[in-house]
Scaffold this active site. Structure first.
Site, PDB file in Angstrom:
ATOM      1  CB  SER A   1      53.126  86.415  10.795  1.00  0.00           C
ATOM      2  OG  SER A   1      53.150  87.185   9.617  1.00  0.00           O
TER       3      SER A   1
ATOM      4  CD  GLU B   1      46.924  82.785   7.461  1.00  0.00           C
ATOM      5  OE1 GLU B   1      47.376  83.949   7.547  1.00  0.00           O
ATOM      6  OE2 GLU B   1      47.047  81.939   8.371  1.00  0.00           O
TER       7      GLU B   1
END
Length: 527
Positions: free
Chosen positions: A208, A334
């Protein structure tokens, strides 16, 4: 002639002193860690890697190497984590004084072991998270003779990513959190050989925001990695809004922050902010976030003109990035659940009265310069009928691809164009979930806690990742060979990481076209 590696070796020595303990003597302190015969790992936690960024050093580049002599330090527990957003006070376990590293080495490693090094940067949108990852499963899966695992704290939110014209004019260090990470990598070069690591065999990795960070390190300084790493990995790299440091947007954030810190009326706003206590700074940052009700992450890296002078899409298109092998990828879902976290109903696609305008507001909350014209063009690539007429599913696919999925494809394709080995993955696990961050279960949890195809997948993934660190080539026993990317436009092929079905797959033409669209408007989106 004394080599650089030999010089750094003189700075520190690894010595085992008694059963169950090990010490590393650095030039600024002696650190005592723990030898664990059950796991086969020796750990050193809470090792200071720079001077505390407090007082007049708040919002300054980290001071390295540490100048304070620390004497003998008990390195058996984690140091303070950096203060996250939102956190309105400084709670136990967090502090401005947070620049600590954790080092894990195979039992019995010495300064002559020369092991490959895996450096982990945690995620959390540059606003939350900490370095307290469970490295043991990865270390146990690594090919012989093993690897060294290192994790770093770095300043978050308003402590690490404040910007604006007033801030810069007062010589505040832009992207201080990124400079903390870079300093961590310099620490590795200077000291890791004492722990058994080889400073010439460093691979940086993150998830991330941590994967966004490894992306930024690839493009920092015009692509000069300064010999700090030889390969880069990223799980769900974040392509965030990246305005200029003196933009109206960041000036607005700074003014809002200064107001919440009761410094707006001061004759010297930065002096007022520097003198404020940490609780005031923590509270002000949280209030800024609460004020931006359509935005997930307000504080993040910006264009500073020096360390980060070019935005990612432009840098990877032009070839101005570190020329090293890469391994990047993402998860199927996602974009799921992000919009539902937003307090502004006008940007929350889960609301019963949501419309296409709600989807636009959700995306514009993350990329404030995204125009309605471009959004309308995007709708043609994401027809609502493809998502069971669900605005939530449509919005999540737009966000997931624009921010995370397409980023990995872009980096992999760019490295392939430059002639470097590039590996791409697609994590898809209906058993354990495939949302953002779900792959971390596969990598940091012990596979023994799972059964059947999930356990086999997790064993393979841990071997893939650590093999790349060891030899820049992911491989695992008894499974599909992970082949390198060959398509320098789409980033295809990639490996599908699915329980019971690990196999190579092609990136679809439709997904490649959607990614090409988002990157074609990167100047507008400031990505």
């Amino acid at each position: 002639m004394l080599t650089l590696k030999a010089f750094f070796a003189l700075c520190s020595v690894y010595t085992s002193i008694v059963a169950g303990q090990a010490t590393v003597e650095l030039d600024y302190g002696t650190f005592t860690g723990v030898e664990d015969s059950t796991t086969g790992v020796t750990s050193f936690k809470g090792v200071r890697f720079a001077e505390p960024p407090t007082g007049n050093q708040r919002w300054k580049a980290p001071v390295f190497p540490p100048t304070t002599q620390l004497g003998t330090v008990n390195a058996t527990s984690f140091g303070n984590a950096c203060i996250p957003v939102p956190q309105s006070t400084v709670v136990s376990g967090t502090s401005e004084d947070c620049l600590f590293t954790n080092v894990y080495v195979p039992l019995g490693a010495t300064s002559d072991s020369n092991l490959p090094v895996m450096v982990w940067f945690h995620g959390g949108g540059f606003q939350t998270g900490n370095s307290r990852a469970n490295a043991i499963p990865l270390m146990q899966s690594a090919p012989e003779p093993g690897i060294v695992f290192v994790s770093f704290e770095y300043r978050l939110g308003q402590f690490g990513f404040l910007a604006g014209s007033t801030f810069a004019a007062a010589n505040g260090s832009l992207n201080a959190g990124m400079l903390d990470q870079r300093t961590g990598l310099q620490w590795v070069q200077r000291y890791i050989s004492s722990f058994g690591g080889d400073p010439t065999k460093v691979t940086i990795w993150g998830e991330s925001a941590g994967a966004g960070a490894t992306m930024f390190h690839l493009i920092a300084n015009g692509g000069d990695q300064e010999g700090l790493f030889r390969a880069s990995m990223g799980d769900s790299s974040s392509l965030s809004f990246m305005p200029d440091s003196d933009s109206d947007y960041l000036n607005g954030v700074f003014d809002l922050f200064a107001g919440f810190a009761d410094c707006s009326s001061s004759s010297d706003v930065m002096a007022c902010l520097t003198a404020a206590d940490a609780n005031t700074i923590a509270s002000a940052g949280t209030q800024v976030l609460q004020n931006r009700t359509s935005t997930l992450f307000v504080f993040a890296p910006c264009i500073d003109g020096t360390f980060l002078a070019t935005r990612p899409v432009e840098a990877f298109a032009s070839g101005e990035f570190a020329q090293v092998p890469v391994l990047f990828g993402s998860n199927t879902d996602e974009g799921a659940n992000w919009s539902a976290e937003l307090p502004n109903p006008a940007a929350n696609t889960s609301e019963p009265d949501a419309t296409e305008t709600t989807v636009y507001n959700f995306l514009a909350g993350q990329w404030p310069t995204l125009s309605n014209t471009s959004f309308t063009a995007a709708l043609e690539l994401y027809p609502l009928s493809d998502y069971n007429n669900s605005l939530s599913l449509q919005g999540q696919q737009m966000y997931g691809e624009a921010r995370y999925i397409c980023t990995g494809l872009m980096i992999a394709a760019a490295a392939t164009r430059q002639g470097f080995n590039s590996f791409q993955y697609h994590y898809d696990n209906p058993d354990q979930g495939s949302d953002h961050g779900a792959d971390l279960t596969a990598l940091f949890d012990s596979a023994s806690g799972f059964t059947g195809n999930d356990a086999a997948l997790f064993v393979a993934m841990q071997q893939f990742w650590t093999s790349f660190v060891a030899a820049q080539d992911p491989n695992a026993t008894d499974t599909t060979t992970w082949t390198a990317v060959t398509n320098s436009t789409s980033g295809s092929p990639r490996i599908l990481l699915h329980p019971g079905a690990i196999a190579m797959e092609d990136v679809t033409d439709a997904q490649a076209a959607r990614c090409a669209f988002w990157h074609s408007i990167s100047a507008e989106m400031s990505t």
